[in-house]
Design a protein around this motif. Structure first.
Motif, PDB file in Angstrom:
ATOM      1  N   PHE A  11      51.767  41.439  29.234  1.00 55.61           N
ATOM      2  CA  PHE A  11      50.743  42.399  28.850  1.00 55.61           C
ATOM      3  C   PHE A  11      50.437  43.389  29.976  1.00 55.61           C
ATOM      4  CE2 PHE A  11      49.543  39.367  25.483  1.00 55.61           C
ATOM      5  CZ  PHE A  11      49.386  40.250  24.429  1.00 55.61           C
ATOM      6  N   SER A  12      50.676  42.994  31.207  1.00 54.14           N
ATOM      7  CA  SER A  12      50.358  43.875  32.330  1.00 54.14           C
ATOM      8  C   SER A  12      51.435  44.927  32.580  1.00 54.14           C
ATOM      9  CB  SER A  12      50.157  43.047  33.608  1.00 54.14           C
ATOM     10  OG  SER A  12      51.387  42.507  34.064  1.00 54.14           O
ATOM     11  N   THR A  13      52.584  44.809  31.899  1.00 50.59           N
ATOM     12  CA  THR A  13      53.695  45.734  32.159  1.00 50.59           C
ATOM     13  C   THR A  13      53.621  47.013  31.343  1.00 50.59           C
ATOM     14  OG1 THR A  13      55.086  44.619  30.507  1.00 50.59           O
ATOM     15  CG2 THR A  13      55.244  43.841  32.791  1.00 50.59           C
ATOM     16  N   ALA A  57      44.403  38.652  28.356  1.00 49.10           N
ATOM     17  CA  ALA A  57      45.267  39.716  28.872  1.00 49.10           C
ATOM     18  C   ALA A  57      45.077  41.015  28.093  1.00 49.10           C
ATOM     19  CB  ALA A  57      46.722  39.281  28.808  1.00 49.10           C
ATOM     20  N   ILE A  58      44.902  40.918  26.766  1.00 48.15           N
ATOM     21  CA  ILE A  58      44.647  42.107  25.942  1.00 48.15           C
ATOM     22  C   ILE A  58      43.326  42.748  26.338  1.00 48.15           C
ATOM     23  CG2 ILE A  58      44.110  42.893  23.602  1.00 48.15           C
ATOM     24  CD1 ILE A  58      46.117  40.842  22.569  1.00 48.15           C
ATOM     25  N   ASN A  64      40.744  47.453  28.632  1.00 52.35           N
ATOM     26  CA  ASN A  64      39.611  47.877  29.463  1.00 52.35           C
ATOM     27  C   ASN A  64      40.050  48.397  30.825  1.00 52.35           C
ATOM     28  OD1 ASN A  64      36.836  47.144  28.098  1.00 52.35           O
ATOM     29  ND2 ASN A  64      38.226  45.437  27.645  1.00 52.35           N
ATOM     30  N   ASN A  65      41.373  48.613  30.960  1.00 49.17           N
ATOM     31  CA  ASN A  65      41.949  49.196  32.183  1.00 49.17           C
ATOM     32  C   ASN A  65      41.613  48.394  33.441  1.00 49.17           C
ATOM     33  OD1 ASN A  65      43.140  51.518  30.887  1.00 49.17           O
ATOM     34  ND2 ASN A  65      41.065  52.334  30.676  1.00 49.17           N
ATOM     35  N   ILE A  66      41.513  47.082  33.277  1.00 52.62           N
ATOM     36  CA  ILE A  66      41.279  46.214  34.428  1.00 52.62           C
ATOM     37  C   ILE A  66      42.639  45.793  34.981  1.00 52.62           C
ATOM     38  CG2 ILE A  66      40.264  44.040  35.230  1.00 52.62           C
ATOM     39  CD1 ILE A  66      38.287  44.259  32.884  1.00 52.62           C
ATOM     40  N   THR A  67      42.944  46.224  36.173  1.00 52.21           N
ATOM     41  CA  THR A  67      44.265  45.971  36.740  1.00 52.21           C
ATOM     42  C   THR A  67      44.209  44.893  37.820  1.00 52.21           C
ATOM     43  OG1 THR A  67      43.959  47.756  38.344  1.00 52.21           O
ATOM     44  CG2 THR A  67      45.059  48.308  36.271  1.00 52.21           C
TER      45      THR A  67
END
Length: 302
Positions: free
Chosen positions: A51-53, A169-170, A175-178
Motif C-alpha cells: 500500500f505504501s508503494t 495501511a489504506i 490521509n497522506n501519512i508517510t
C-alpha cells in the motif's frame, strides 16, 4: 518478453531452495510452521509495504472495483457448479476459489511493466490490493469450509492479521501519512522476507507431490476456470466498458496470471489438501508460459 521470463525464473529459484531443503531435511523441515510464520507474521508486512508503494486516487478506484466485480459475478455460479461436480468438500473448496486467487503481485506487477510500461504500475498495484481482500476474506472462508463449519470459518477471517493491517495501511495512504525512510526500509525488508518465505514454502510442498494423483476433474476444472472461463468472461465484459486499451489489457492480463502461492498458505493452514493445491499452482505456472506469448501477440493489436 525474455527479460520478464528470466526475472520470473530467478524469482522462482527460491522455490527450488525450498524443494531442496525439504528433500534434505525431510520431517525436520515443518511446512506447517513455515505457513504460520508466513500468514501471521510476514504477510502483513507484504500488505502494508504494498500500500505504501502507490498513492490511492479516486480516479483509479474503478479498476480494482471492476476486478472485484468480475470475480464476485463468477464466484457464485462456480460454488454451485462445485457442488454438482465434487462430493469431497475439500476438493469442492479448492475448485471454488483457487482459480480466482491469481499471482497478481509477484508476476502481475513486473509483467505489466514489461508488456505495457511503467504507466501500468498504478493499475497492477491497485488490482493486487484488491486481490489481498479476495485471498484473505473469500479465500480464508472457502478454504476453511473444507475443514470447519460456517461459524468457525467466519471467525478464521477475523483471526487473520492481514485484513486489519490492510485497513490501517489504506487509512495511512488516503490521509497522506508517510513513513520515515527507516520505517519504510523496515517494512520493505519484512515484505521481501514474506515473498521469499511464500516461495520457499511452495518448494517444500513440491517435494512430496505426485501430480498423477491429482484428481482429473479438479485439474481440468480449475485450469479451464483460470485460463478459459475467467479470461473469456473478462474479455466480453470489457467490450461494454469505456476504458483505454491499456487499462483493458492490464485487467485481462491480471485475470490470466497463474495461481498465487497464497493458495498454499490457506490450504495448508486449514488442512485443505495442500498437496493438490501445490500441484495446481505448479501446473498453472507451466501452462501460463505459452499463454503469455499468445497474450503478448494479442496486445500488439491494441
Amino acid at each position: 518478453m525474455l527479460t520478464t521470463l528470466f526475472s520470473i525464473i530467478f524469482v522462482y529459484l527460491f522455490l527450488l531452495l525450498g524443494y531442496i531443503a525439504k528433500k534434505i531435511f525431510k520431517g525436520e523441515m515443518d511446512s506447517k510452521t513455515l505457513t504460520l510464520m508466513s500468514v501471521y507474521f510476514t504477510q502483513p508486512f507484504v500488505t502494508v509495504w504494498g500500500f505504501s508503494t502507490a498513492k490511492l486516487h479516486a480516479g483509479h478506484i474503478y479498476v480494482p472495483l471492476l476486478y472485484l466485480g468480475i470475480i464476485l459475478t463468477l464466484l457464485l455460479p462456480t460454488i454451485i457448479i462445485s457442488k454438482l461436480i465434487f462430493t469431497d468438500i475439500k476438493k469442492r473448496a479448492i475448485f471454488s476459489i483457487a482459480g480466482f486467487v491469481g499471482n497478481t503481485g509477484n508476476i502481475g506487477i513486473p509483467l505489466g511493466i514489461a508488456l505495457f510500461g511503467e504507466q501500468s504500475v498504478i493499475y497492477t498495484t491497485l488490482i493486487n490490493i484488491a486481490n489481498v481482500f479476495v485471498v484473505y476474506i473469500l479465500g480464508v472462508y472457502i478454504y476453511s469450509r473444507g475443514s470447519f463449519n460456517i461459524k468457525d470459518s467466519l471467525f478464521n477471517i477475523i483471526k487473520i492479521p492481514i485484513i486489519p493491517a490492510s485497513l490501517i495501511a489504506i487509512f495511512l495512504n488516503i490521509n497522506n501519512i508517510t513513513f520515515t525512510p527507516q520505517i519504510e526500509e523496515f517494512f520493505k525488508m519484512g515484505a521481501y522476507a514474506g515473498i521469499v518465505l511464500q516461495l520457499f514454502l511452495l518448494g517444500t510442498f513440491l517435494e512430496g507431490i505426485k501430480i498423477r494423483e491429482l484428481h482429473p476433474k479438479l485439474f481440468i476444472g480449475t485450469m479451464a476456470q483460470k485460463f478459459v472461463i475467467i479470461p473469456l468472461f473478462t474479455f466480453i465484459a470489457l467490450q461494454f466498458i469505456d476504458l483505454s486499451p491499456l487499462v483493458k489489457g492490464v485487467i485481462l492480463m491480471e485475470m490470466m496470471v497463474p495461481l498465487a502461492v497464497a493458495n498454499i498458505n490457506l490450504a495448508s493452514l486449514y488442512d485443505c489438501r495442500p498437496k493438490d493445491v501445490t500441484s495446481l499452482i505448479l501446473l498453472s505456472t507451466l501452462l501460463f508460459i505459452p499463454i503469455l506469448f499468445v497474450f503478448n501477440w494479442y496486445i500488439s493489436f491494441l
